[in-house]
Design a protein around this motif. Structure first.
Motif, PDB file in Angstrom:
ATOM      1  N   THR A 116     -31.734 -20.500  21.298  1.00 20.00           N
ATOM      2  CA  THR A 116     -31.979 -19.111  21.661  1.00 20.00           C
ATOM      3  C   THR A 116     -30.854 -18.219  21.164  1.00 20.00           C
ATOM      4  O   THR A 116     -29.723 -18.678  20.970  1.00 20.00           O
ATOM      5  CB  THR A 116     -32.114 -18.977  23.198  1.00 20.00           C
ATOM      6  N   ASN A 117     -31.171 -16.945  21.006  1.00 15.78           N
ATOM      7  CA  ASN A 117     -30.108 -15.996  20.663  1.00 15.78           C
ATOM      8  C   ASN A 117     -29.373 -15.518  21.913  1.00 15.78           C
ATOM      9  O   ASN A 117     -28.435 -14.740  21.829  1.00 15.78           O
ATOM     10  CB  ASN A 117     -30.653 -14.811  19.852  1.00 15.78           C
ATOM     11  N   VAL A 179     -23.628 -19.405  12.193  1.00 11.25           N
ATOM     12  CA  VAL A 179     -23.867 -19.490  10.758  1.00 11.25           C
ATOM     13  C   VAL A 179     -22.568 -19.102  10.058  1.00 11.25           C
ATOM     14  O   VAL A 179     -21.939 -18.105  10.415  1.00 11.25           O
ATOM     15  CB  VAL A 179     -25.032 -18.560  10.346  1.00 11.25           C
ATOM     16  N   GLY A 347     -38.177 -22.227  12.969  1.00  9.33           N
ATOM     17  CA  GLY A 347     -37.056 -22.410  13.892  1.00  9.33           C
ATOM     18  C   GLY A 347     -35.936 -23.153  13.211  1.00  9.33           C
ATOM     19  O   GLY A 347     -36.120 -23.803  12.191  1.00  9.33           O
TER      20      GLY A 347
END
Ligand code: SAM
Ligand code: SF4
Length: 348
Positions: A116-117, A179, A347
């Motif tokens: 999830t973010n 990331v 995803g």
């Protein structure tokens, strides 16, 4: 909406649910399911600012998602990861978690988890824990509020932080995924490492993958983890960790913080030999490899009959086509993404 009432996969599971083993002898025990392609963020490496999303009627219903996941559980999937888009923006998503938790209770499933973010975690963390979720991956690339806004376009760092607080308070183990980005991560990895480890969270860096059209150039974002790791090793003492989640991350222990750093390097290190996973999109398309276009439609067999026999047959046929590995490459000569779809479809 009421709870999911008819777990069709359960009753018919025993009919023909054989284990999934691909042509390279890899057992498939891990399913990632994208429950929506929508998101409340627009991360620059993931989406363009003006995305067109799927019409709602193309999406599998929560009941269908439950049946699909249950079919995979019957066929030997031991781990389910719910992802997206942002999974927690799908309406009534908790009914799916609640329903799938029966596989944890029965012992058929080892783990039910999500990526999830974090934007909705404050709202849902306690309920997720109540559904048997033990761990959650939260994606967070920076601790700087302005940079966070720039990277996610629409996100609010304070809300994500509240989400992480709520998750830890609810007893969920949180792992942070970042990331690796040329401009931000190079200057921030140390602060992020100290912050994550200070809160008892593993931190994993992921290389940018060339998926889907975005507004900028991948090469401008790409920070090879070999370079980042070199930098980290000049400041911290890293030792190889035996910790493994059966996934592509390689873990290192950091002596100075007592925590763990993970590195997911699809571009500089090929992790495909041990791949145990497949992915399903929110429309029921099964991708056997994140980095290849080949896919199988499971929505048709799912909708064709109440029995799961056709679904099992479609899954079995697809698994025979699982490729040896991906073909990701980012360089100046390679134009365009390696695969056309965005990460938000399958995803992370
Ligand atoms: N919205 C959720 C989130 O951000 O965690 C779940 C879906 S998101 C697509 C899953 C993960 O994929 C996130 O950690 C995100 O940072 C990562 N991701 C998205 N696009 C990527 C890309 N092109 N290369 C590498 N990772 C990417
Ligand atoms: Fe949304 Fe996750 Fe993609 Fe960011 S990475 S835009 S939060 S789906």
């Amino acid at each position: 909406m009421s709870a999911i009432s008819s777990p069709a996969g359960d009753t018919k599971a025993s009919l023909a649910a054989t284990p999934m083993v691909d042509p390279f002898g890899r057992s498939i025990s891990y399913l990632r399911v994208s429950v929506t392609d929508r998101c409340d963020f627009r991360c620059v490496y993931c989406m363009s600012e003006h995305m067109s999303f799927l019409p709602k009627q193309d999406l599998l219903t929560l009941e269908e998602l439950d049946r699909l996941c249950s079919a995979f559980v019957a066929k030997g999937a031991r781990k389910l990861r719910i992802t997206g888009g942002e999974p927690l923006v799908r309406r009534e998503i908790m009914t799916l978690f609640r329903s799938l938790s029966r596989h944890l209770a029965s012992g058929a499933l080892d783990e039910l988890t999500l990526t999830t973010n974090g934007s909705q975690l404050a709202k849902y963390a306690a309920e997720l824990a109540d559904c048997g979720v033990k761990r959650v991956n939260v994606s967070l690339d920076t601790l700087d509020a302005d940079r966070f806004k720039a990277l996610t376009r629409w996100g609010d760092l304070a809300r994500v932080m509240e989400g992480i607080d709520a998750a830890q308070k609810a007893g969920l183990k949180v792992k942070i995924n970042a990331v690796a980005l040329k401009d931000s991560t190079e200057g921030e990895w140390e602060a992020m490492t100290r912050w994550a480890h200070g809160r008892g969270m593993d931190l994993t860096f992921i290389e940018v993958m060339p998926m889907g059209e975005i507004d900028g150039e991948r090469i401008d974002q790409y920070l090879p983890l070999s370079r980042l790791r070199g930098e980290i090793m000049s400041r911290f003492t890293l030792t190889e960790s035996s910790h493994g989640t059966g996934g592509p991350a390689r873990y290192m222990e950091v002596k100075e913080t007592g925590g763990r750093l993970g590195f997911i390097t699809p571009l500089t290190h090929n992790f495909c030999e041990s791949c145990n996973r497949v992915r399903v999109t929110c429309t029921g398309t099964l991708f056997m490899c994140l980095g290849q276009e080949d896919a199988t439609d499971l929505r048709k067999p799912l909708r064709a009959s109440e029995s799961d026999a056709a679904l099992y047959a479609a899954i079995d046929e697809a698994i025979t086509r699982k490729p040896r590995g991906h073909d990701f490459v980012i360089d100046r000569r390679t134009q365009g993404p390696a695969v056309g779809r965005h990460m938000s479809m399958t995803g992370g």
